[in-house]
Design a protein around this motif. Structure first.
Motif, PDB file in Angstrom:
ATOM      1  N   SER A   1       7.167   4.754  10.958  1.00  0.00           N
ATOM      2  CA  SER A   1       6.257   4.767  12.106  1.00  0.00           C
ATOM      3  C   SER A   1       4.818   5.023  11.668  1.00  0.00           C
ATOM      4  O   SER A   1       3.893   4.823  12.447  1.00  0.00           O
ATOM      5  N   LEU A   2       4.621   5.447  10.414  1.00  0.00           N
ATOM      6  CA  LEU A   2       3.254   5.557   9.885  1.00  0.00           C
ATOM      7  C   LEU A   2       2.775   4.229   9.304  1.00  0.00           C
ATOM      8  O   LEU A   2       1.649   4.126   8.822  1.00  0.00           O
ATOM      9  N   GLY A   3       3.665   3.230   9.302  1.00  0.00           N
ATOM     10  CA  GLY A   3       3.280   1.924   8.786  1.00  0.00           C
ATOM     11  C   GLY A   3       3.703   1.681   7.348  1.00  0.00           C
ATOM     12  O   GLY A   3       3.413   0.640   6.776  1.00  0.00           O
TER      13      GLY A   3
ATOM     14  N   ARG B   1      11.058   4.606  21.916  1.00  0.00           N
ATOM     15  CA  ARG B   1      11.327   4.166  20.542  1.00  0.00           C
ATOM     16  C   ARG B   1      11.269   2.650  20.400  1.00  0.00           C
ATOM     17  O   ARG B   1      11.022   2.137  19.300  1.00  0.00           O
TER      18      ARG B   1
ATOM     19  N   ASN C   1       7.658   1.123  19.296  1.00  0.00           N
ATOM     20  CA  ASN C   1       7.203   0.816  17.933  1.00  0.00           C
ATOM     21  C   ASN C   1       8.350   0.255  17.089  1.00  0.00           C
ATOM     22  O   ASN C   1       8.339   0.335  15.876  1.00  0.00           O
TER      23      ASN C   1
ATOM     24  N   LEU D   1      11.310   1.230  16.533  1.00  0.00           N
ATOM     25  CA  LEU D   1      12.319   2.053  15.858  1.00  0.00           C
ATOM     26  C   LEU D   1      13.682   1.675  16.414  1.00  0.00           C
ATOM     27  O   LEU D   1      14.700   1.788  15.744  1.00  0.00           O
TER      28      LEU D   1
ATOM     29  N   ILE E   1       5.670  -5.959  11.535  1.00  0.00           N
ATOM     30  CA  ILE E   1       5.811  -4.707  12.275  1.00  0.00           C
ATOM     31  C   ILE E   1       5.061  -3.557  11.594  1.00  0.00           C
ATOM     32  O   ILE E   1       4.578  -2.639  12.253  1.00  0.00           O
ATOM     33  N   ASN E   2       4.924  -3.632  10.259  1.00  0.00           N
ATOM     34  CA  ASN E   2       4.207  -2.562   9.553  1.00  0.00           C
ATOM     35  C   ASN E   2       2.735  -2.503   9.965  1.00  0.00           C
ATOM     36  O   ASN E   2       2.145  -1.431  10.017  1.00  0.00           O
TER      37      ASN E   2
ATOM     38  N   ARG F   1       2.730  -0.800  13.446  1.00  0.00           N
ATOM     39  CA  ARG F   1       3.088   0.622  13.454  1.00  0.00           C
ATOM     40  C   ARG F   1       1.960   1.513  12.972  1.00  0.00           C
ATOM     41  O   ARG F   1       1.851   2.662  13.375  1.00  0.00           O
ATOM     42  N   ARG F   2       1.119   0.999  12.074  1.00  0.00           N
ATOM     43  CA  ARG F   2       0.019   1.849  11.603  1.00  0.00           C
ATOM     44  C   ARG F   2      -0.992   2.112  12.708  1.00  0.00           C
ATOM     45  O   ARG F   2      -1.795   3.024  12.615  1.00  0.00           O
TER      46      ARG F   2
ATOM     47  N   MET G   1       3.347   8.200  16.217  1.00  0.00           N
ATOM     48  CA  MET G   1       4.615   8.639  16.816  1.00  0.00           C
ATOM     49  C   MET G   1       4.843  10.099  16.452  1.00  0.00           C
ATOM     50  O   MET G   1       4.758  10.476  15.287  1.00  0.00           O
TER      51      MET G   1
ATOM     52  N   PHE H   1       7.677  13.167  16.842  1.00  0.00           N
ATOM     53  CA  PHE H   1       9.103  13.309  17.122  1.00  0.00           C
ATOM     54  C   PHE H   1       9.455  14.726  17.577  1.00  0.00           C
ATOM     55  O   PHE H   1       8.771  15.690  17.252  1.00  0.00           O
TER      56      PHE H   1
ATOM     57  N   SER I   1      -0.268  11.749  12.462  1.00  0.00           N
ATOM     58  CA  SER I   1      -0.383  10.500  13.212  1.00  0.00           C
ATOM     59  C   SER I   1      -1.843  10.169  13.516  1.00  0.00           C
ATOM     60  O   SER I   1      -2.271   9.030  13.373  1.00  0.00           O
TER      61      SER I   1
END
Lengths: 269, 254
Positions: free
Chosen positions: A176-178, B59, B62, B64, B86-87, B90-91, B95, B97, B164
């Motif tokens: 999730s940080l890429g 979830r 992004n 997951l 997707i990378n 996501r940056r 997120m 948790f 994050s």
């Protein structure tokens, strides 16, 4: 809150103080003293009895091959184990099934049979393919290849367990940080996995040291082969095999104490 | 996947669009036909009983979780499209948790700098400067050299938020960020989130913290059994819940 807390504490305190005195004897590593006593007795016999001393002198040069084979095979099997272990947890079904096939194949055949198979069938076939004369591959090399391939499968399972023991949230946090899957594996999952598997790797190192005695199957002059050759010419079985047992047991004892120490340190950290 | 489905209308203000999302785990239908718009600069709080699918919806935002059908768009980009990297998405999506998910083998500072260096390509010095600024923002710069395990739960969650934020995301997702915390640590985390909301960050929060939802939330979504049963401006939903399920839920937890 303080009321029950206080009560629990004093109760726990009593529980720790009282049986601690009794259990201190029970907690002593009596087995360790017994092993040390047996080793000491053997050492005295070897040092005082001339025939045992002679056997020791004849056998001990084999230790360089025993240690050498063990170290080289261990390094190689860690490399193989890492690749196969990561393959085992790969999301790619071809890679994953290739890894499982290798691991299950090795686990399904006795080590002795695998060593004979690799030394006398696989290596000759390989050298034919590569165009190398078969007798150019020394028996030591064949044995190291065999041990590495066998232990690579065992160590792959250790790495797999280590990776699977890292909480799923770690991969999710990385992704999730890429970070890519591979980056997360390398920077986040593997460092944690390796830490948890260190004691298990230590135990496999000990097993590998013991299994290096199978070198005698190929006539490689390690400790075991040296002892067997000595009995062949002298018929002194008592001397040869007591010395041999003494040498392996002292090495594995030291190593297993080191592994326990490592385990304790990791458990604390 | 949902390539054939018509693309929903996406306005310039729509940061996230969830379009007819379905998600099942085996035989369990976790999310049933959820559609949702998250507008830039809003704080959407998703509430509902456990098992209502709210975390799953979050979830999916992004990837997951990959939707069984339906689609999620972030800034107009379809996450499930084969051409989407997707990378890269996501940056831009932070997120947080429930279990923090800090990296226990790295220092607090390295937890934050890792992705800055590997994903954003920052130098060590730059990354550490950014990390320290974010730790300052969440109020614990003095913990930078410690390992996560040496911190309290509240401090760990603040590090996770800083981690994050350091990526400078366009939207922040919070998955029950205070549910694993001792009561006295909840406030320090909520305070950080409140400050973040005030700074204009787009946020989606799955939470049981009704006080937070009421004070900070601009939009509220009530879910039950995988469906959205009610949504609207947070104040309205609070003051005049329409759906009987929402009324019942509020009466139980307020």
């Amino acid at each position: 809150m303080t009321g029950p807390d206080h009560g629990d504490l004093s109760e726990a305190g009593a529980a720790i103080v009282e049986p601690a005195r009794r259990s201190s004897v029970r907690d002593l590593p009596l087995w360790l003293f017994a092993i040390l006593a047996i080793l000491a007795l053997m050492a005295v016999v070897i040092a005082t009895e001339a025939s045992f001393g002679e056997a020791f002198e004849v056998i001990i040069p084999g230790i360089s091959l025993t240690v050498g084979i063990t170290l080289v095979s261990f390094v190689a099997s860690i490399a193989i184990g890492l690749v196969a272990g990561l393959g085992r947890v790969s999301r790619n079904i071809v890679i994953r099934n290739l890894a499982i096939t290798y691991i299950e194949f090795i686990r399904g055949v006795p080590i002795v049979v695998l060593i004979l198979m690799i030394a006398f069938v696989v290596v000759p076939a390989g050298s034919r393919i590569l165009g190398i004369p078969n007798n150019a591959v020394p028996q030591e090399t064949r044995f190291i290849i065999a041990l590495s391939v066998i232990y690579g499968a065992f160590i792959a399972e250790i790495f797999r367990a280590g990776v699977e023991a890292v909480p799923k949230g770690q991969m999710e946090a990385g992704r999730s940080l890429g970070l890519t899957h591979a980056q997360t594996m390398r920077s986040i999952i593997l460092p944690q996995a390796i830490r948890t598997v260190l004691p298990a790797l230590g135990n496999d190192f000990i097993s590998l040291l013991k299994d290096s005695a199978l070198a005698t199957l190929l006539g490689v002059r390690d400790l075991t082969q040296s002892a067997r050759l000595y009995t062949g010419s002298s018929f002194r079985f008592d001397e040869a095999f007591l010395v041999l047992t003494f040498l392996y047991l002292s090495m594995t004892l030291v190593l297993s104490l080191l592994v326990q120490q490592l385990q304790r340190r990791l458990g604390r950290g | 996947m949902a390539e054939s489905a018509a693309r929903p209308e996406i306005g310039p203000d729509d940061r996230i669009v969830v379009d007819h999302l379905w998600k099942s785990f085996g035989t369990i239908q976790a999310v049933r036909d959820v559609s949702l718009r998250i507008r830039t600069g809003t704080v959407t709080v998703i509430v509902g009983p456990s098992g209502s699918g709210k975390s799953t919806v979050l979830r999916c935002m992004n990837h997951l979780e990959v939707p069984t059908s339906g689609a999620v768009y972030i800034d107009g980009v379809h996450l499930g499209d084969r051409r989407t990297n997707i990378n890269l998405i996501r940056r831009e999506v932070g997120m947080v948790f429930q279990q923090f998910n800090l990296f226990p083998h790295l220092s607090v500072l390295d937890n934050i700098t890792l992705a800055l260096r590997k994903v954003r390509g920052r130098s060590k010095t730059e990354a550490e400067a950014i990390a320290m600024a974010q730790l300052q923002r969440v109020g614990i710069p003095e913990q930078a050299r410690k390992r996560p395990g040496q911190l309290s739960g509240g401090q760990q969650q603040r590090v996770a938020i800083a981690r994050s934020l350091a990526m400078n995301p366009r939207v922040m997702l919070f998955d029950e960020p205070t549910s694993a915390l001792d009561p006295e640590m909840i406030k320090e985390v909520l305070d950080v989130m409140q400050e973040l909301a005030a700074s204009g960050m787009t946020m989606v929060v799955v939470s049981h913290e009704m006080g937070f939802a009421r004070q900070v939330g601009s939009h509220m979504v009530m879910m039950d059994q995988g469906r959205i049963v009610e949504e609207g401006a947070a104040e309205d939903v609070f003051a005049r819940p329409q759906h009987p399920r929402t009324k019942e839920f509020f009466s139980k937890i307020l």
